[in-house]
Design a protein around this motif. Sequence first.
Motif, PDB file in Angstrom:
ATOM      1  N   ALA A 105     -37.632   2.838  -1.859  1.00 29.99           N
ATOM      2  CA  ALA A 105     -38.216   2.616  -0.544  1.00 29.99           C
ATOM      3  C   ALA A 105     -37.076   2.758   0.457  1.00 29.99           C
ATOM      4  CB  ALA A 105     -38.838   1.233  -0.463  1.00 29.99           C
ATOM      5  N   PHE A 106     -37.399   3.276   1.628  1.00 31.85           N
ATOM      6  CA  PHE A 106     -36.371   3.542   2.629  1.00 31.85           C
ATOM      7  C   PHE A 106     -36.619   2.699   3.861  1.00 31.85           C
ATOM      8  CE2 PHE A 106     -36.867   7.315   0.036  1.00 31.85           C
ATOM      9  CZ  PHE A 106     -35.579   7.516  -0.378  1.00 31.85           C
ATOM     10  N   LEU A 107     -35.563   2.280   4.469  1.00 35.97           N
ATOM     11  CA  LEU A 107     -35.625   1.483   5.682  1.00 35.97           C
ATOM     12  C   LEU A 107     -35.343   2.402   6.858  1.00 35.97           C
ATOM     13  CD1 LEU A 107     -35.982  -1.384   6.741  1.00 35.97           C
ATOM     14  CD2 LEU A 107     -33.525  -1.688   6.538  1.00 35.97           C
ATOM     15  N   GLY A 111     -36.596  -0.452  11.594  1.00 34.64           N
ATOM     16  CA  GLY A 111     -36.821  -1.636  10.777  1.00 34.64           C
ATOM     17  C   GLY A 111     -38.036  -1.563   9.889  1.00 34.64           C
ATOM     18  N   THR A 112     -38.822  -0.492   9.962  1.00 29.36           N
ATOM     19  CA  THR A 112     -40.008  -0.373   9.108  1.00 29.36           C
ATOM     20  C   THR A 112     -39.608   0.183   7.749  1.00 29.36           C
ATOM     21  OG1 THR A 112     -40.457   1.842   9.931  1.00 29.36           O
ATOM     22  CG2 THR A 112     -41.524   0.013  11.094  1.00 29.36           C
ATOM     23  N   VAL A 113     -40.372  -0.191   6.751  1.00 24.99           N
ATOM     24  CA  VAL A 113     -40.120   0.263   5.386  1.00 24.99           C
ATOM     25  C   VAL A 113     -41.005   1.466   5.112  1.00 24.99           C
ATOM     26  CG1 VAL A 113     -40.218  -0.373   2.960  1.00 24.99           C
ATOM     27  CG2 VAL A 113     -39.548  -2.065   4.657  1.00 24.99           C
ATOM     28  N   LYS A 114     -40.405   2.542   4.634  1.00 25.97           N
ATOM     29  CA  LYS A 114     -41.152   3.753   4.304  1.00 25.97           C
ATOM     30  C   LYS A 114     -41.178   3.898   2.797  1.00 25.97           C
ATOM     31  CE  LYS A 114     -40.255   6.101   8.529  1.00 25.97           C
ATOM     32  NZ  LYS A 114     -40.352   7.348   9.191  1.00 25.97           N
ATOM     33  N   VAL A 116     -43.214   2.917  -1.051  1.00 23.69           N
ATOM     34  CA  VAL A 116     -43.573   1.686  -1.750  1.00 23.69           C
ATOM     35  C   VAL A 116     -42.525   1.459  -2.824  1.00 23.69           C
ATOM     36  CG1 VAL A 116     -45.344   0.551  -3.136  1.00 23.69           C
ATOM     37  CG2 VAL A 116     -46.011   2.149  -1.323  1.00 23.69           C
ATOM     38  N   PRO A 117     -41.820   0.333  -2.772  1.00 29.90           N
ATOM     39  CA  PRO A 117     -40.801   0.106  -3.784  1.00 29.90           C
ATOM     40  C   PRO A 117     -41.437  -0.075  -5.156  1.00 29.90           C
ATOM     41  CG  PRO A 117     -41.027  -1.799  -2.351  1.00 29.90           C
ATOM     42  CD  PRO A 117     -41.913  -0.732  -1.803  1.00 29.90           C
ATOM     43  N   GLY A 165     -40.118 -11.746   5.433  1.00 29.57           N
ATOM     44  CA  GLY A 165     -40.095 -10.500   6.189  1.00 29.57           C
ATOM     45  C   GLY A 165     -38.807 -10.256   6.932  1.00 29.57           C
ATOM     46  N   ALA A 167     -34.854  -9.537   7.379  1.00 30.46           N
ATOM     47  CA  ALA A 167     -33.813  -8.883   6.586  1.00 30.46           C
ATOM     48  C   ALA A 167     -32.662  -9.857   6.382  1.00 30.46           C
ATOM     49  CB  ALA A 167     -33.319  -7.632   7.294  1.00 30.46           C
TER      50      ALA A 167
END
Length: 184
Positions: A105-107, A111-114, A116-117, A165, A167
């Motif tokens: 998963a990429f940040l 700040g949004t997560v792209k 699905v880990p 939520g 970081a």
Amino acid sequence: MPRKPELRGRAARLARLFPAGRARAARTPFVLLVVLLLGGGLIGLLVLNSALSEGSFKLADLQKRTKNLTDEEQALQRDIDAYSSPDALQRRARELGMVPGGDPAFLAPDGTVKGVPGVAAPESAALTGPPAPESLVLTPPPGLPATPDRPQDPARSQDPAPQDGAAPNLTTPQSAPTPTTPGR
């Protein structure tokens, strides 16, 4: 002894230009010169032959050394290939406690997560963190004075666990400047 015929006219005048008694005396330096040239040539050939044979011995030694170094290089390359093979890397990673990673998963910068880990690593395979900097004892290299203990860096303060939520506060420790000697 037979007598030489007498010369007349022009032949007699030319014969007077060449002395008859000095013919043998003129041959001696010539013969000595030829003998010296031949002797010098033979000595020169002997020296040249010795130098060539010495060079061939050096060449043979260098070729043998080159062959040995090439064999050593090939053996080292085989070792590198064996250590860098996928099976060997996987075995060494498992020995170090590493586990295969899941889907990444990429940040994003906002700040949004792209993405699905994937599944997290099992707790039993989790590595312990590195030792605390305070527990490390550093010894300076020979010739350098020991540095006194520095106070704790305020930027490296220990924050409590992050809220839902949020970081975590991941600050990297700053490395101390390395002393240098003048002229390096």
